[in-house]
Design a protein around this motif. Structure first.
Motif, PDB file in Angstrom:
ATOM      1  N   LYS A  56       0.872  -1.092  -0.021  1.00  0.00           N
ATOM      2  CA  LYS A  56      -0.002   0.148  -0.110  1.00  0.00           C
ATOM      3  C   LYS A  56       0.903   1.263   0.010  1.00  0.00           C
ATOM      4  O   LYS A  56       0.202   2.459  -0.012  1.00  0.00           O
ATOM      5  N   ARG A  58       1.913   2.095   2.880  1.00  0.00           N
ATOM      6  CA  ARG A  58       1.296   2.904   4.066  1.00  0.00           C
ATOM      7  C   ARG A  58       2.221   3.096   5.045  1.00  0.00           C
ATOM      8  O   ARG A  58       3.044   2.173   5.401  1.00  0.00           O
ATOM      9  N   SER A 143      -8.273  -1.191   3.405  1.00  0.00           N
ATOM     10  CA  SER A 143      -8.783  -0.853   1.905  1.00  0.00           C
ATOM     11  C   SER A 143      -7.955  -1.221   0.909  1.00  0.00           C
ATOM     12  O   SER A 143      -6.407  -0.629   1.303  1.00  0.00           O
ATOM     13  N   ASN A 145      -6.192   0.082  -1.785  1.00  0.00           N
ATOM     14  CA  ASN A 145      -5.809   1.134  -2.500  1.00  0.00           C
ATOM     15  C   ASN A 145      -4.501   1.481  -2.023  1.00  0.00           C
ATOM     16  O   ASN A 145      -4.027   0.956  -0.974  1.00  0.00           O
ATOM     17  N   SER A 151     -10.591   4.699  -2.061  1.00  0.00           N
ATOM     18  CA  SER A 151     -11.012   3.347  -1.682  1.00  0.00           C
ATOM     19  C   SER A 151     -11.398   2.673  -2.995  1.00  0.00           C
ATOM     20  O   SER A 151     -12.041   3.350  -3.721  1.00  0.00           O
ATOM     21  N   HIS A 222      -6.122  11.875   2.690  1.00  0.00           N
ATOM     22  CA  HIS A 222      -7.144  10.592   2.561  1.00  0.00           C
ATOM     23  C   HIS A 222      -8.192  10.717   1.406  1.00  0.00           C
ATOM     24  O   HIS A 222      -8.974  11.661   1.598  1.00  0.00           O
TER      25      HIS A 222
HETATM   26 MG    MG Z   1      -8.328   3.123   3.635  1.00  0.00          MG
END
Ligand code: MG
Ligand code: TXA
Length: 321
Positions: A56, A58, A143, A145, A151, A222
């Motif tokens: 991700k 992330r 999610s 993405n 998303s 986001h």
């Molecule tokens: Mg998310």
């Protein structure tokens, strides 16, 4: 990456078994839930969860949601299952409600980004349900993405974002709700809404005053399209001096000025449909590379407030006019 196509209502266990085997071996599998597609890995396997963060892009300080079946022993994920938590689970599970409460020791720190609490939900989508049953243990799944983008509500969205970073995508068609779960934190019986969703948690002692998605780790950007995105209040027209752009609005939105295009999410009276279409429309409009996107708020309570939270965040809170 392999795409496995299943019937969303009656998935074939023999077909899903391959995806379950990839998960059990520590792999990454994207799958549909009733809200959005999740990027799944074994929640109790720190290495497997690490692959989610890598795929991700992330940051490590943004914890992920753990998915379970409602009838499993929740002591595997929560330190202590209080009567209040049981009541929430009984009322809303399986379904789009995520409960945040102190974690059990078996949940690795990477899942919770070092927090002492864990976010857990029991999805209702038949594909997610069968996958959990086949794997037989909790699945971490944010999610599916790239971090901070919109998303995914279809398997194609996942493929565009993650491609070969994921081992398997289970294609179960478009997701029926279309926006992420409601997140509620439970602290000694006090309930705080951290993210609004289609489930409304009501009652005395519920703190719903929090701003849009006050869950940790969220950034201003986001759910954001790549194009500059600004918001319009309900019924607010585009001011005269901006030459071109796309308004994402509703059937009854004011007609846009020359040089602008209106893309409707549907009727403001059909919020279920608006939520279901929201992310696909944001992605489609964004893919065409407009100079500017203006998103109009629904101005409605309940699910409307949850949709408006997403729209406000897509715009980073900035008004157009
Ligand atoms: Mg998310
Ligand atoms: O509907 C959904 O919830 C979807 C599907 C796939 O289940 N999942 C999802 O996950 O939206 P994600 O990672 O995109 O959003 C999870 C949110 C993040 O804002 C995160 O900060 C918050 O949950 N979260 C996770 N663990 C938390 C914790 N211990 N305390 C507070 N917030 C937490």
């Amino acid at each position: 990456m392999r795409v496995i196509t299943v019937d969303p209502l009656e998935p074939d266990p023999a077909v899903l078994a391959e995806a379950a085997a990839v998960l059990t071996a520590g792999g990454l599998v994207a799958f549909p839930t009733e809200t959005v597609y999740g990027l799944g890995a074994l929640a109790l396997d720190a290495r497997a969860v690490g692959r989610i963060f890598e795929a991700k892009g992330r940051p490590g300080d943004d914890p992920v949601i753990v998915h379970v079946r409602p009838e499993w022993d929740l002591a595997a994920v929560f330190a202590n299952v209080t009567p209040g938590m049981r009541q929430l689970a009984r009322r809303h599970w399986p379904g789009p409600l995520t409960i945040v409460a102190p974690k059990s020791e078996s949940v690795p720190d990477i899942v919770t980004s070092g927090r002492q609490t864990v976010a857990v939900r029991a999805p209702s989508h038949p594909v997610a349900v069968l996958l959990l049953d086949l794997v037989g243990q909790p699945l971490a799944a944010p999610s599916a993405n790239r971090f901070s983008y919109v998303s995914p509500t279809t398997a194609a969205h996942v493929a565009v974002d993650l491609g070969d970073l994921v081992d398997v995508i289970v294609d179960g068609g478009p997701t029926p709700i279309g926006i992420e779960s409601t997140i509620v934190s439970v602290d000694d019986g006090a309930l705080t809404i951290l993210r609004r969703g289609s489930v409304e948690v009501l009652g005395a002692g519920v703190d719903d005053s929090a701003p849009a998605d006050s869950a940790p780790g969220r950034l201003e950007t986001h759910y954001s399209p790549a194009a500059p995105t600004r918001m319009l209040l309900p019924g607010e027209p585009v001011a005269g001096d901006i030459p071109t752009g796309v308004v994402i609005g509703f059937d009854d939105s004011p007609p846009p000025p020359d040089g602008w295009r209106l893309v409707s999410l549907g009727s403001r009276g059909d919020l279920d449909g608006v939520a279901r279409r929201l992310y696909a429309v944001l992605r489609d409009v964004d893919t065409a590379g407009p100079a500017l996107i203006a998103v109009e708020l629904t101005g409605r309570p309940g699910l409307g407030a949850a949709i408006d939270d997403r729209l406000r965040r897509a715009a980073g809170g900035q008004r157009l006019n």
